[in-house]
Design a protein around this motif. Structure first.
Motif, PDB file in Angstrom:
ATOM      1  N   SER A   1      -8.005  -2.022  -0.801  1.00 23.87           N
ATOM      2  CA  SER A   1      -8.913  -2.546  -1.837  1.00 23.87           C
ATOM      3  C   SER A   1      -8.251  -2.528  -3.212  1.00 23.87           C
ATOM      4  CB  SER A   1     -10.215  -1.745  -1.871  1.00 23.87           C
ATOM      5  OG  SER A   1      -9.965  -0.396  -2.205  1.00 23.87           O
ATOM      6  N   GLU A   2      -7.477  -1.478  -3.496  1.00 20.35           N
ATOM      7  CA  GLU A   2      -6.831  -1.370  -4.803  1.00 20.35           C
ATOM      8  C   GLU A   2      -5.747  -2.441  -4.962  1.00 20.35           C
ATOM      9  OE1 GLU A   2      -7.781   0.070  -7.396  1.00 20.35           O
ATOM     10  OE2 GLU A   2      -6.012  -0.350  -8.607  1.00 20.35           O
TER      11      GLU A   2
ATOM     12  N   CYS B   1       0.850  -1.200   0.000  1.00 18.58           N
ATOM     13  CA  CYS B   1       0.000   0.000   0.000  1.00 18.58           C
ATOM     14  C   CYS B   1       0.883   1.247   0.000  1.00 18.58           C
ATOM     15  CB  CYS B   1      -0.906   0.029   1.231  1.00 18.58           C
ATOM     16  SG  CYS B   1      -2.236  -1.172   1.185  1.00 18.58           S
TER      17      CYS B   1
ATOM     18  N   ARG C   1      -7.524  -5.698  -5.609  1.00 15.43           N
ATOM     19  CA  ARG C   1      -8.070  -5.741  -6.971  1.00 15.43           C
ATOM     20  C   ARG C   1      -6.965  -6.048  -7.992  1.00 15.43           C
ATOM     21  NH1 ARG C   1     -12.650  -2.419  -8.114  1.00 15.43           N
ATOM     22  NH2 ARG C   1     -11.877  -1.036  -6.512  1.00 15.43           N
ATOM     23  N   ARG C   2      -5.813  -5.373  -7.826  1.00 14.98           N
ATOM     24  CA  ARG C   2      -4.696  -5.610  -8.758  1.00 14.98           C
ATOM     25  C   ARG C   2      -4.178  -7.041  -8.621  1.00 14.98           C
ATOM     26  NH1 ARG C   2      -0.854  -0.280  -8.053  1.00 14.98           N
ATOM     27  NH2 ARG C   2      -2.505   1.276  -8.307  1.00 14.98           N
TER      28      ARG C   2
ATOM     29  N   THR D   1     -14.470  -6.649 -11.663  1.00 14.90           N
ATOM     30  CA  THR D   1     -15.481  -5.679 -11.209  1.00 14.90           C
ATOM     31  C   THR D   1     -16.884  -6.218 -11.482  1.00 14.90           C
ATOM     32  OG1 THR D   1     -13.954  -3.865 -11.646  1.00 14.90           O
ATOM     33  CG2 THR D   1     -16.270  -3.280 -11.378  1.00 14.90           C
TER      34      THR D   1
ATOM     35  N   ASP E   1     -15.342  -1.356  -3.609  1.00 15.35           N
ATOM     36  CA  ASP E   1     -14.003  -1.194  -3.024  1.00 15.35           C
ATOM     37  C   ASP E   1     -13.969  -1.842  -1.643  1.00 15.35           C
ATOM     38  OD1 ASP E   1     -13.180   0.264  -5.197  1.00 15.35           O
ATOM     39  OD2 ASP E   1     -13.378   2.229  -4.233  1.00 15.35           O
TER      40      ASP E   1
ATOM     41  N   CYS F   1      -1.496   3.341  -2.534  1.00 16.13           N
ATOM     42  CA  CYS F   1      -2.936   3.101  -2.707  1.00 16.13           C
ATOM     43  C   CYS F   1      -3.539   2.318  -1.551  1.00 16.13           C
ATOM     44  CB  CYS F   1      -3.210   2.442  -4.058  1.00 16.13           C
ATOM     45  SG  CYS F   1      -2.395   0.892  -4.266  1.00 16.13           S
ATOM     46  N   SER F   2      -4.865   2.149  -1.643  1.00 18.18           N
ATOM     47  CA  SER F   2      -5.634   1.518  -0.570  1.00 18.18           C
ATOM     48  C   SER F   2      -5.492  -0.007  -0.591  1.00 18.18           C
ATOM     49  CB  SER F   2      -7.109   1.868  -0.760  1.00 18.18           C
ATOM     50  OG  SER F   2      -7.509   1.410  -2.038  1.00 18.18           O
TER      51      SER F   2
END
Lengths: 222, 289
Positions: free
Chosen positions: B21-22, B13, B25-26, B40, B143, B18-19
């Motif tokens: 959640s990001e 992070c 997701r990645r 998504t 998110d 970034c968060s």
């Protein structure tokens, strides 16, 4: 799918009430249904361990019957699978067996017979969270999960058969993730199970059967 | 793009700016060899099922397979409509939704295991309540689900989420840790605060046993989902205020796992102890010869 996906955590999308006793049961039976040519005529389920004790309250029976008809874990038809099976002319039975204690707590034996009169028995274990594995086919110990696209080849235990199988896969540019051989005894019936990355190409079963020692080939796409 | 523990997650992070959640997701796109559109879309479906299962029983109560629960969410809604609720709007809505999901689950309805079916009410319960009260968009809520997924993944990887292995603390406890972390991110907290909230939940639910009446995912599971929501909300509030936790998430997760394995088998989903063997439960169940 060798990693823990976010959809393994927030998932499966499933008909309740239990990921092991309901969703797992659907997945096992769904895998079994891919192993025998349709249409099915008769299916008998023997339930062991915790499956035998609590199958009614968990809808394990409806889940198994739904899975054997090809329903996925999130299909609401699972609730009506008794009625749907009757409409399709599929005879079924459930037998709890609480005497066997050496099996995994959530185990089921599925005996199937199709319209052509072919028979097959599959044993599956529900491992929790909707994860399962198939541990026996027709009494032979095997081990696969259906998470990878899989080839299950039934053949004589003879030299060269495995080379033939890997050659065909290699010709189609299939990358083998795991490969295991199980046999009843030396020179006897053997099961080669190949788990691969990606999707298996059409028509691969026919090519695998060109070897005279290969008796049957089942393809389970992930 | 992967992490094996919360420490590595925090480092990622920080490094990527970034968060949680990001990062999650990645990670899903890279390891799953798929696109951000696909993940998504799948998560949107998850949210859709969560919302349906959390709201349908408010008006249309459903009786469970085992007959032990049904109608609780409607009662809670009626109670709140008479302005008699004492929890405050977020918690009142959150426990109603959480109990609704368990009602749907126990009646063979469609739910999302989060991380298990028995604990499936906690994450949707809290997130949907926050969405309503704080007007959070669906996009942001998704998110939140990726953030929750990161916590659940660590629990699956480094401990357990199975009641049969670690008791209810591994199911509802982990679900509540996921919900708490997601809530902190949605309310503007930093990744450290998310993990701190998740750690607090595991601490506060440590040792909770799994003792389902009749061996069914009904009772006390439904009540415990409501309790999980409350624990998540408490932990998120503490974290958002900036209170620091002595024990980091990785250590708390490992403590939870060690405690879980020392819980006797009678109290790990076998229905041989706890609530399951209380005289009233036995009388109602009638399972034993």
């Amino acid at each position: 799918m060798s990693f823990i996906s976010v959809f393994d955590v927030l998932g499966p999308n499933m008909i309740g009430p239990s990921s092991s006793h309901t969703a797992g049961a659907v997945v096992i039976a769904n895998l079994a249904h891919k192993l025998l040519a349709p249409p099915l005529k008769q299916v008998d389920f023997t339930l062991y361990g915790s499956f035998a004790k609590t199958y009614r309250g968990h809808g394990t029976d409806r889940a198994l019957l739904g899975g054997i008809m090809g329903f996925p874990t999130d299909d609401l038809s699972i609730r009506d699978s008794f009625r749907i099976a009757e409409e399709r002319g599929l005879a079924f039975s459930f037998t709890p067996d609480e005497t066997k204690t050496e099996v995994h707590p959530n185990t089921v034996d599925i005996r199937m017979e199709n319209a052509a009169g072919q028979r097959m028995t599959v044993r599956g274990e529900s491992l929790g969270g909707g994860k399962v594995r198939i541990v026996r086919i027709n009494g032979v110990h095997v081990d696969f999960t259906g998470e990878y696209a899989s080839v299950i080849a039934v053949h004589q235990d003879k030299p060269g058969v495995v080379a033939h199988i890997t050659k065909v896969l290699s010709d189609h540019n299939v990358n083998i993730a795991f490969m295991r051989l199980f046999r009843e005894g030396k020179g006897d019936t053997a099961y080669s199970i190949i788990e691969s990355d990606g999707t298996l190409p059409e028509g691969i079963a026919g090519e695998l059967k060109t070897n005279p020692h290969v008796r049957d080939v089942m393809i389970v796409q992930s | 793009m992967n992490f094996k523990n919360a420490n590595e997650l925090l480092a990622l992070c920080q490094q990527e700016g970034c968060s949680i959640s990001e990062i999650m997701r990645r990670r899903e796109c890279v390891l799953g060899e798929t696109t951000v559109e696909t993940v998504t879309r799948r998560m949107t479906r998850v949210l859709e099922i969560m919302r349906q299962s959390a709201t349908i029983p408010l008006e249309h109560p459903v009786r469970s397979m085992g007959g032990l629960i049904g109608g609780e969410a409607k009662r809670l809604t009626a109670h709140a409509a008479q302005k008699e609720d004492i929890c405050g709007p977020v918690l009142q809505k959150a426990i109603t939704y959480a109990m609704a999901v368990l009602e749907v689950n126990a009646s063979m309805g469609l739910i999302v295991a989060a991380p298990t079916a028995g604990s499936s009410g906690v994450v949707p319960g809290l997130l949907l309540a926050l969405q309503e009260i704080f007007h959070i968009s669906d996009e942001r809520l998704i998110d939140g689900l990726f953030n929750a997924g990161a916590i659940g993944y660590l629990a699956m990887r480094n401990a357990t989420v199975a009641g049969a292995v670690g008791g209810c603390q591994a199911e509802v406890g982990v679900a509540a840790a996921m919900a708490a972390s997601a809530a902190v991110e949605l309310m503007g907290g930093e990744p450290e605060q998310c993990l701190s909230a998740a750690s607090t939940v595991l601490m506060n639910m440590l040792g909770l046993v799994c003792d389902p009446v009749g061996g069914l995912v009904e009772y006390p599971c439904q009540n415990r989902n409501a309790a999980g929501v409350a624990n998540a909300l408490i932990a998120a509030e503490i974290a958002l205020s900036g209170v620091w936790q002595l024990i980091p998430f990785d250590e708390m997760l490992s403590a939870m796992y060690r405690v879980g394995r020392r819980i006797p088998a009678e109290l790990r989903e076998t229905a041989l102890g706890g609530c399951a063997t209380a005289p009233s439960a036995c009388q109602r169940c009638g399972c034993c010869p």
